[in-house]
Design a protein around this motif. Structure first.
Motif, PDB file in Angstrom:
ATOM      1  N   ASP A 164       0.829  -1.208   0.000  1.00 37.47           N
ATOM      2  CA  ASP A 164       0.000   0.000   0.000  1.00 37.47           C
ATOM      3  C   ASP A 164       0.865   1.260   0.000  1.00 37.47           C
ATOM      4  OD1 ASP A 164      -2.320  -1.508   0.025  1.00 37.47           O
ATOM      5  OD2 ASP A 164      -2.387  -1.582   2.223  1.00 37.47           O
ATOM      6  N   GLN A 165       1.962   1.248   0.757  1.00 37.26           N
ATOM      7  CA  GLN A 165       2.851   2.402   0.793  1.00 37.26           C
ATOM      8  C   GLN A 165       3.508   2.646  -0.561  1.00 37.26           C
ATOM      9  OE1 GLN A 165       3.434   4.648   3.231  1.00 37.26           O
ATOM     10  NE2 GLN A 165       1.796   3.659   4.402  1.00 37.26           N
ATOM     11  N   LEU A 166       3.893   1.558  -1.222  1.00 39.36           N
ATOM     12  CA  LEU A 166       4.496   1.707  -2.552  1.00 39.36           C
ATOM     13  C   LEU A 166       3.490   2.274  -3.548  1.00 39.36           C
ATOM     14  CD1 LEU A 166       6.548  -1.613  -2.744  1.00 39.36           C
ATOM     15  CD2 LEU A 166       7.455   0.695  -2.502  1.00 39.36           C
ATOM     16  N   ALA A 167       2.233   1.828  -3.439  1.00 39.11           N
ATOM     17  CA  ALA A 167       1.192   2.349  -4.331  1.00 39.11           C
ATOM     18  C   ALA A 167       0.960   3.835  -4.079  1.00 39.11           C
ATOM     19  CB  ALA A 167      -0.103   1.555  -4.133  1.00 39.11           C
ATOM     20  N   LEU A 168       0.979   4.244  -2.810  1.00 43.27           N
ATOM     21  CA  LEU A 168       0.796   5.661  -2.482  1.00 43.27           C
ATOM     22  C   LEU A 168       1.949   6.519  -3.001  1.00 43.27           C
ATOM     23  CD1 LEU A 168      -0.591   5.425   1.172  1.00 43.27           C
ATOM     24  CD2 LEU A 168      -1.841   6.089  -0.893  1.00 43.27           C
ATOM     25  N   ARG A 169       3.131   5.929  -3.100  1.00 41.31           N
ATOM     26  CA  ARG A 169       4.299   6.655  -3.607  1.00 41.31           C
ATOM     27  C   ARG A 169       4.364   6.662  -5.134  1.00 41.31           C
ATOM     28  NH1 ARG A 169       9.281   4.927   0.467  1.00 41.31           N
ATOM     29  NH2 ARG A 169       8.255   5.580   2.412  1.00 41.31           N
ATOM     30  N   GLY A 170       3.382   6.068  -5.760  1.00 40.22           N
ATOM     31  CA  GLY A 170       3.313   6.115  -7.212  1.00 40.22           C
ATOM     32  C   GLY A 170       3.975   4.963  -7.927  1.00 40.22           C
ATOM     33  N   MET A 171       4.412   3.940  -7.208  1.00 36.95           N
ATOM     34  CA  MET A 171       5.029   2.779  -7.851  1.00 36.95           C
ATOM     35  C   MET A 171       3.925   1.825  -8.300  1.00 36.95           C
ATOM     36  SD  MET A 171       8.110   0.394  -6.387  1.00 36.95           S
ATOM     37  CE  MET A 171       8.955  -0.784  -7.444  1.00 36.95           C
TER      38      MET A 171
END
Length: 213
Positions: free
Chosen positions: A78-85
């Motif tokens: 989820d954190q990676l998705a929030l960072r745009g990855m």
């Protein structure tokens, strides 16, 4: 970002035994098979290549339950998705790390396994080439099944049931290449491996998005 993620997954795999366990399992299967068949060198040489491929498949299946699920539970995905990855980029990084953690070590472990199974030098060369071509496909299947079964109860067993039938073409062409001097089986193995490796990040990425919604 992707290279950092690959290094991080490799470090986690090393600490969790994701490198040593498949390697030990691979060598154990080869050793037990050699003891079970006995001193019949001709039979060992004829069947040894297929055993190596089967051991490679099972070794690739061992770490499937840690490829996706720990990062899903801890919120890393989820954190990676929030960072745009993108999910496809995450899956591609995990695919590379998964292959690096078991593919090259298995190719090295095939050398002592070949001695146990009485595999001659010419067959061993074809075996190593086949493993170099085919293990990315096994890694791709492992990653895809891990993404599809993430969050499900008994995901490890379910992943094995999904992965084993899909790996049949890889096993057929990989083992067939050992006795095919024309190279046709290796070309087919390369085609299958390329298809699975190219498609895995997209299939796994779609499964990750579906699991998030």
């Amino acid at each position: 970002m992707i290279l950092t993620f690959i290094r991080r997954d490799l470090a986690l795999a090393w600490r969790a035994g994701g490198v040593t366990l498949p390697l030990a399992f691979f060598l154990l299967v080869a050793t037990l098979f050699a003891f079970a068949i006995g001193p019949d060198a001709t039979l060992l040489a004829r069947t040894g290549g297929g055993v190596v491929w089967m051991a490679a498949l099972l070794a690739a299946l061992l770490p499937v339950d840690r490829l996706i699920e720990p990062d899903r539970l801890s919120g890393v995905l989820d954190q990676l998705a929030l960072r745009g990855m993108s999910d496809e980029s995450v899956a591609a990084a995990k695919l590379a790390a998964h292959w690096l953690s078991f593919g090259p070590p298995l190719m090295l472990a095939a050398l002592p396994a070949a001695v146990l199974l009485r595999i001659d030098a010419a067959t061993l060369a074809r075996l190593e080439l086949g493993l170099a071509i085919g293990t990315p496909a096994l890694a791709a299947l492992g990653l895809t099944t891990a993404a599809l079964t993430s969050g499900l109860r008994g995901a490890g067993a379910l992943g094995g049931l999904l992965m084993l039938p899909l790996a049949v073409p890889v096993l057929i062409f990989g083992a067939g290449a050992l006795s095919d001097a024309s190279g046709a089986a290796l070309k087919l193995l390369g085609a299958v491996s390329l298809l699975l490796t190219a498609g895995a990040p997209f299939a796994a990425g779609a499964a990750l998005r579906a699991g998030r919604t």
